[in-house]
Design a protein around this motif. Structure first.
Motif, PDB file in Angstrom:
ATOM      1  N   SER B  37       0.828  -1.215   0.000  1.00 42.76           N
ATOM      2  CA  SER B  37       0.000   0.000   0.000  1.00 42.76           C
ATOM      3  C   SER B  37       0.858   1.259   0.000  1.00 42.76           C
ATOM      4  O   SER B  37       0.514   2.254  -0.644  1.00 42.76           O
ATOM      5  CB  SER B  37      -0.937  -0.003   1.201  1.00 42.76           C
ATOM      6  N   PHE B  41       0.355   3.909  -2.877  1.00 47.31           N
ATOM      7  CA  PHE B  41      -0.296   5.169  -2.497  1.00 47.31           C
ATOM      8  C   PHE B  41       0.551   6.365  -2.939  1.00 47.31           C
ATOM      9  O   PHE B  41       0.016   7.407  -3.322  1.00 47.31           O
ATOM     10  CB  PHE B  41      -0.529   5.199  -0.984  1.00 47.31           C
ATOM     11  N   ALA B  42       1.876   6.178  -2.901  1.00 51.50           N
ATOM     12  CA  ALA B  42       2.758   7.255  -3.382  1.00 51.50           C
ATOM     13  C   ALA B  42       2.507   7.510  -4.876  1.00 51.50           C
ATOM     14  O   ALA B  42       2.471   8.665  -5.316  1.00 51.50           O
ATOM     15  CB  ALA B  42       4.213   6.871  -3.144  1.00 51.50           C
ATOM     16  N   LYS B  45      -0.803   9.300  -5.322  1.00 46.10           N
ATOM     17  CA  LYS B  45      -0.696  10.714  -4.935  1.00 46.10           C
ATOM     18  C   LYS B  45      -0.121  11.548  -6.068  1.00 46.10           C
ATOM     19  O   LYS B  45      -0.529  12.690  -6.277  1.00 46.10           O
ATOM     20  CB  LYS B  45       0.209  10.842  -3.704  1.00 46.10           C
ATOM     21  N   ALA B  52      -7.178  13.580  -1.198  1.00 43.52           N
ATOM     22  CA  ALA B  52      -8.499  12.962  -1.111  1.00 43.52           C
ATOM     23  C   ALA B  52      -8.786  12.128  -2.355  1.00 43.52           C
ATOM     24  O   ALA B  52      -9.280  11.002  -2.267  1.00 43.52           O
ATOM     25  CB  ALA B  52      -9.561  14.050  -0.955  1.00 43.52           C
ATOM     26  N   GLU B  55      -6.862   8.920  -2.273  1.00 43.40           N
ATOM     27  CA  GLU B  55      -7.464   7.880  -1.425  1.00 43.40           C
ATOM     28  C   GLU B  55      -8.554   7.133  -2.179  1.00 43.40           C
ATOM     29  O   GLU B  55      -8.637   5.906  -2.137  1.00 43.40           O
ATOM     30  CB  GLU B  55      -8.049   8.512  -0.162  1.00 43.40           C
ATOM     31  N   ASP B  56      -9.394   7.888  -2.888  1.00 36.37           N
ATOM     32  CA  ASP B  56     -10.459   7.255  -3.669  1.00 36.37           C
ATOM     33  C   ASP B  56      -9.879   6.312  -4.713  1.00 36.37           C
ATOM     34  O   ASP B  56     -10.360   5.189  -4.892  1.00 36.37           O
ATOM     35  CB  ASP B  56     -11.308   8.324  -4.359  1.00 36.37           C
ATOM     36  N   MET B  58      -6.997   4.888  -4.652  1.00 37.43           N
ATOM     37  CA  MET B  58      -6.344   3.774  -3.968  1.00 37.43           C
ATOM     38  C   MET B  58      -7.331   2.644  -3.690  1.00 37.43           C
ATOM     39  O   MET B  58      -7.007   1.468  -3.880  1.00 37.43           O
ATOM     40  CB  MET B  58      -5.784   4.312  -2.654  1.00 37.43           C
ATOM     41  N   GLN B  59      -8.533   2.994  -3.277  1.00 37.54           N
ATOM     42  CA  GLN B  59      -9.545   1.962  -3.015  1.00 37.54           C
ATOM     43  C   GLN B  59      -9.829   1.173  -4.282  1.00 37.54           C
ATOM     44  O   GLN B  59      -9.821  -0.065  -4.287  1.00 37.54           O
ATOM     45  CB  GLN B  59     -10.836   2.624  -2.534  1.00 37.54           C
ATOM     46  N   PHE B  62      -6.894  -1.180  -5.238  1.00 40.42           N
ATOM     47  CA  PHE B  62      -6.715  -2.411  -4.468  1.00 40.42           C
ATOM     48  C   PHE B  62      -7.843  -3.404  -4.708  1.00 40.42           C
ATOM     49  O   PHE B  62      -7.614  -4.621  -4.727  1.00 40.42           O
ATOM     50  CB  PHE B  62      -6.554  -2.108  -2.977  1.00 40.42           C
ATOM     51  N   VAL B  63      -9.033  -2.907  -4.923  1.00 35.84           N
ATOM     52  CA  VAL B  63     -10.121  -3.830  -5.284  1.00 35.84           C
ATOM     53  C   VAL B  63      -9.776  -4.528  -6.587  1.00 35.84           C
ATOM     54  O   VAL B  63      -9.939  -5.742  -6.737  1.00 35.84           O
ATOM     55  CB  VAL B  63     -11.449  -3.056  -5.398  1.00 35.84           C
TER      56      VAL B  63
END
Lengths: 298, 192
Positions: B37, B41-42, B45, B52, B55-56, B58-59, B62-63
């Motif tokens: 992660s 996530f980097a 970004k 924000a 983050e969306d 990222m979800q 990963f799904v």
């Protein structure tokens, strides 16, 4: 001196950034992921799916075969079984006239007038329902007077609620229906409008009833500190739910006096967009709901 | 990081981890997430316009990783595969936002494209650099990230984004120019 791309690459390469805990929570809650179980269960699901489709198709075929009209059936028995409700089969037999017949000429007359006033004419012919002697009240004299006189008094006399006969399922049913004055004005502006259109286009704008602010600033200066919903008439059974960007419930209340002040579990909420869902019952007893977004600014 | 995580990392290789996730073990899912992660996530970004949005994204990423894990053939490392999948899904997201408006082809810079160079002395913190990249327009940001940081070829970028190669070059040049200006401005403010 260094190339700018290489400069950024060196700075970004080994960097890791830990996402907040919420992200994992939401991934875990994902419905696709919960329902998805890779190969084994997938195959089983396909088997189940094919089995169920076969079952459904068999039932559909059986149903169609069972309900297929039998052409060799005796016509006299068909009339007897159909009884009074089935007018089509009764109408084919020459003995009795169907009582719904007069409705058609009335409808065609009311449409054929190009005068928009005719569509909202309170003096439309009313038919007393199910009279065995087939009598029709056709106030032809009244009609001509109304249509020829294009005075404005006639339109002013129209009250808010009027009784209009609507033919439903080939039966004349006395059904009162609401016609707003806005509708009437709209109708008058158009050239040709059929009578059905007025009945099927009610104007229901929720913003006429309630004012939803699109932003609020909970900074304690006394101006717009709460997300306050302002109704223009009395509402009952009020419910309000506010969700954050992750879809988690942040605030809920059941009264108009209790408004959200931008605080979640004692901590001031982040600046940004929030989604609200508001449900209420209007004066007329109609249940309504409204969704929208509100911006929290600090 | 807890002791359990350290143990997990020592005990399981990537292959065992993938097999565990496919068998449906939630512990392995969590371990896979915590292992990759940070890096992913980097990346999110960099491509997003703020945290924000990252983050969306990222979800979704990963799904997608969990849903497509059974297609992973162990031909490359799991980290590289996950990175590629992340960038591809980010590009899908970017394409949806009607990118045609952001990738307008202009050939005026075609002849004068050169390396944009800056002073190596300045030491800019990561957050500031990230903010600079995030503030770029969508087209500049995407092309700059793909070419300079993730190492895609111009041809690949053009085919992935559905634009011409000259567009990619001009976008890249403009992005670099803007970043250079930003860094110079920042260093001037720091000295004062």
């Amino acid at each position: 001196m260094k190339e700018i791309g290489a400069f950024f690459r060196d700075n970004f390469e080994a960097i890791t950034a830990n996402p907040p805990q919420e992200v994992w929570e939401i991934i875990k809650m994902n419905k696709d992921l919960q329902n998805f179980n890779y190969k084994k269960k997938r195959n089983r699901r396909i088997k189940m799916g094919s089995f169920s489709t076969v079952l459904i198709s068999i039932t559909i075929v059986a149903f169609v075969l069972y309900n297929h009209p039998n052409p060799k059936q005796n016509p006299s028995t068909a009339i007897n079984t159909s009884g009074n409700q089935d007018f089509d089969t009764v109408g084919t037999s020459s003995s009795s006239k169907p009582f719904f017949e007069p409705s058609e000429p009335i409808l065609s007359k009311s449409i054929s007038y190009n005068d928009p006033l005719s569509t909202c004419n309170p003096l439309l012919p009313t038919v007393s329902e199910a009279t065995s002697t087939m009598e029709l009240e056709l106030p032809s004299s009244h009609k001509t007077t109304v249509l020829t006189s294009s005075e404005e008094q006639n339109s002013e006399e129209l009250s808010r609620t009027e009784k209009v006969n609507i033919p439903i399922n080939n039966q004349l049913v006395d059904q009162p229906c609401q016609v707003k004055t806005d509708d009437l004005q709209r109708v008058e502006n158009r050239d040709e409008v059929s009578s059905e259109e007025i009945l099927t286009e009610p104007i229901q704008d929720i913003t006429n009833l309630v004012f939803f602010p699109n932003a609020f600033t909970p900074n304690g200066d006394g101006l717009n500190d709460c997300f306050s919903i302002l109704p223009k008439e009395q509402l009952t059974n009020f419910e309000c739910y506010i969700y954050n960007r992750q879809g988690l419930l942040v605030f809920s209340s059941r009264s108009l006096q209790q408004n959200w002040d931008g605080i979640v579990k004692g901590i001031p909420a982040e600046q940004g967009q929030y989604v609200y869902l508001v449900k209420f019952t209007t004066k007329e007893g109609k249940r309504m709901q409204h969704k929208g977004t509100v911006l929290l600014i600090r | 990081m807890s002791l359990r995580h350290k143990l997990m990392q020592k005990l399981f290789t990537d292959k065992e981890l993938v097999e565990g996730v496919i068998l449906g073990n939630p512990k392995f899912q969590k371990e896979l997430y915590s292992r990759y992660s940070g890096a992913l996530f980097a990346i999110c970004k960099r491509y997003a316009k703020n945290t924000a949005e990252a983050e969306d994204l990222m979800q979704d990423v990963f799904v997608k990783i969990f849903l497509n894990l059974h297609q992973f053939r162990f031909e490359s490392s799991l980290g590289f595969w996950a990175k590629r999948l992340t960038i591809n899904s980010l590009l899908n997201y970017i394409k949806k936002k009607n990118i045609e408006n952001n990738f307008v082809s202009t050939d005026e810079y075609d002849n004068e494209i050169q390396d944009v160079r800056i002073n190596d002395d300045v030491d800019v913190p990561y957050e500031v650099l990230l903010n600079m990249v995030q503030k770029l327009p969508l087209g500049y940001r995407t092309v700059f990230n793909m070419k300079e940081i993730d190492g895609y070829e111009n041809k690949e970028i053009a085919s992935l984004l559905g634009c011409t190669e000259s567009t990619v070059r001009t976008q890249l040049f403009k992005a670099k120019k803007e970043l250079k200006q930003k860094i110079e401005k920042w260093s001037q403010n720091e000295i004062k």
